[in-house]
Design an enzyme around this catalytic site. Structure first.
Site, short mmCIF file in Angstrom:
data_model
loop_
_atom_site.label_atom_id
_atom_site.label_comp_id
_atom_site.label_asym_id
_atom_site.label_seq_id
_atom_site.Cartn_x
_atom_site.Cartn_y
_atom_site.Cartn_z
CG ASN A 279 -0.36 -0.17 2.51
OD1 ASN A 279 0.75 -0.67 2.64
ND2 ASN A 279 -1.07 0.22 3.56
CB CYS B 269 -2.30 -0.20 8.83
SG CYS B 269 -0.84 0.85 8.90
#
Length: 495
Positions: free
Chosen positions: A168, A301
């Protein structure tokens, strides 16, 4: 166009990645996999294959350990000032090549160019910060309480480090580990995610240009991360594992590292609550929610995963968030006007859709978005849900996508209970004009990082990490980041 060896060029018109060898980077050289296998790299915006990189074997992984071991003494004994200057040069080169790197990230990850540019700037800062800290690693000197001897504490590089990073943030997750490890005097083996390997290899070429000696940084990609990681951790020369990724994989890696008593840093999953009290500045809270939720299209996250809004401001907040999310331009990451790019894979889209459908089945109301569009690529629209039940799956799983679930609350005690009702404890966000309340709630929410009236908290100068099932150790900060890559040696001295 004449390009130097291993240079990187991206043509924004035809999405070509040209002039880069895409080899495993071991001992300062580019090489294919020992068995010739490759991994296809896919553009999430179209689903098409854009490149291929070597699929490393066990032999390749052990060669990387050998290279890191060969370079270890020389790098450990390199003067801190010299290490600092090399890290500073890495920062400067990243800034110089920032647009090319951003385009590469956007191409292989799918994130909007504006997000990719922000990532490159953030990733580069880890080199600047650690360049400045590399010359400030000091020991301790004192007198034993008995008065019989002096206590000398020296801090030494921990040894060879295996670094495993997710897809990511392909630049930032790598530099957040590599920069402090190099500042501490360690050599490293980076295993980036196979979905986004091109950025890691582009940065490897940049490190060599900046003066990082051969073997100090090694990079390999593989579709067999488990066996290769196990083999590297079993080598007694490897003394550190730093992993960013899911809690499930983290638990497996901790078990593997425990077999060989290897030091671990784990930055794992999150389930961040975003709490808005009645007295919050509505526009500021909406601004913060858009950042905390939609940074990297929600694939983070630290993303706001559960939005709790007090009753007095709930309806206005929900309507404001709906308007903002519905207005976002969805499209290919490389398009200049895109504000929300595709998800990383089709599987990721399916998971998001499952979580939304589950929430709706449990009574949630769709305010915007909420269904998979019929188009190429791995897209999911910005979505806002209200009346989300605490029992919904998305209240307990990371969404990792552009979905904002809103739940109404009444009291401070109630929202603290909801915020802590998760196995995770990475990040949390609080919006209130009452600083006392903000600090009080922050102290009671179980999370390693709190954004108080802020939707963005990550900073190279601050310790990044979580509690509970969100991980072990910290990355970044004045002492924490480099300390993860050092061992304390105590010497008792009698005069």
């Amino acid at each position: 166009m004449n390009l130097p060896p291993n240079a990187l060029w991206i043509d924004q018109d035809d999405y070509d990645v040209r002039g880069f060898s895409h080899g495993l980077y071991i001992d300062g050289r580019w090489r294919p996999s020992s068995d010739g296998r490759v991994i296809d790299v896919v553009d999430p915006s179209s689903g098409s294959v854009i490149a291929a990189v070597p699929d490393a074997t066990l032999e390749d992984a052990l060669a990387a350990v050998d290279a890191a071991a060969k370079a270890a003494t020389g790098w450990r004994e390199t003067a801190p000032r010299k290490r600092s200057e090399i890290l500073r040069r890495c920062f400067e080169l990243m800034v110089e090549r920032s647009e090319t790197l951003a385009m590469l990230i956007s191409l292989e990850n799918g994130k909007a160019l504006r997000d990719a540019r922000g990532e490159v700037a953030y990733a580069a800062e880890f080199f600047r910060w650690n360049a400045e800290e590399a010359v400030r690693i000091t020991g301790e000197f004192g007198t034993a309480p008995s008065g019989t001897n002096r206590i000398v504490v020296d801090y030494e590089p921990i040894g060879i480090c295996v670094l495993i990073t997710p897809w990511n943030f392909p630049a930032a997750m790598a530099t957040r580990k590599i920069a402090p490890a190099l500042a501490a005097g360690c050599t490293v083996i980076l295993k980036p995610a196979s979905e986004t390997p091109l950025t890691a290899y582009a940065l490897a070429a940049l490190y060599g240009e900046a003066g990082v000696p051969a073997g100090v940084v090694n990079v390999l990609t593989t579709t067999s991360p488990g066996p290769l990681t196990s083999a590297m951790l079993a080598d007694p020369r490897v003394r550190k594992l730093s992993f960013t990724g899911s809690t499930g994989v983290g638990r497996t890696l901790l078990g593997e590292a425990a077999k060989h008593v290897v030091s671990c840093s784990m930055e794992l999953g999150g389930n961040a609550p975003f709490v808005v009290f009645d007295d919050a500045d509505l526009d500021a809270a909406l601004d913060g929610a858009m950042i905390a939720k939609m940074r990297n299209a929600g694939e983070a996250c630290t993303a706001a995963n559960r939005i709790y809004v007090q009753s007095g401001i709930h309806d206005a907040f929900a309507d404001g968030l709906r308007k903002r999310m519905a207005a976002l331009k969805v499209g290919p990451g490389m398009s200049a006007d895109t504000e929300c790019g595709p998800m990383i894979t089709r599987k990721a889209v399916a998971k998001i859709d499952r979580l939304v459908n589950d929430a709706v089945a449990r009574g949630a109301k769709v305010l915007c978005g909420g269904s998979i569009p019929e188009e190429e690529g791995f897209f999911y629209p910005p979505t806002v849900l209200s009346q989300v039940s605490p029992d919904a799956d998305m209240a307990h799983e990371e969404i990792f996508g552009p979905v904002a679930p809103i739940t109404r609350f009444e009291t401070e005690a109630e929202v603290i209970m909801h915020a802590n009702n998760t196995e995770y404890g990475l990040a949390a966000y609080i919006y209130t004009r009452d600083v006392g309340r903000g600090l009080r709630v922050a102290s009671r929410i179980e999370a390693g990082m709190i954004g108080l009236n802020r939707g963005l908290m990550s900073d190279p100068a601050a310790p990044f990490g979580g509690v509970k099932q969100s991980g072990l150790g910290r990355e970044g900060g004045q002492h924490h980041g480099i300390a993860e890559f050092m061992e304390a040696k105590y010497i008792a001295v009698t005069f």
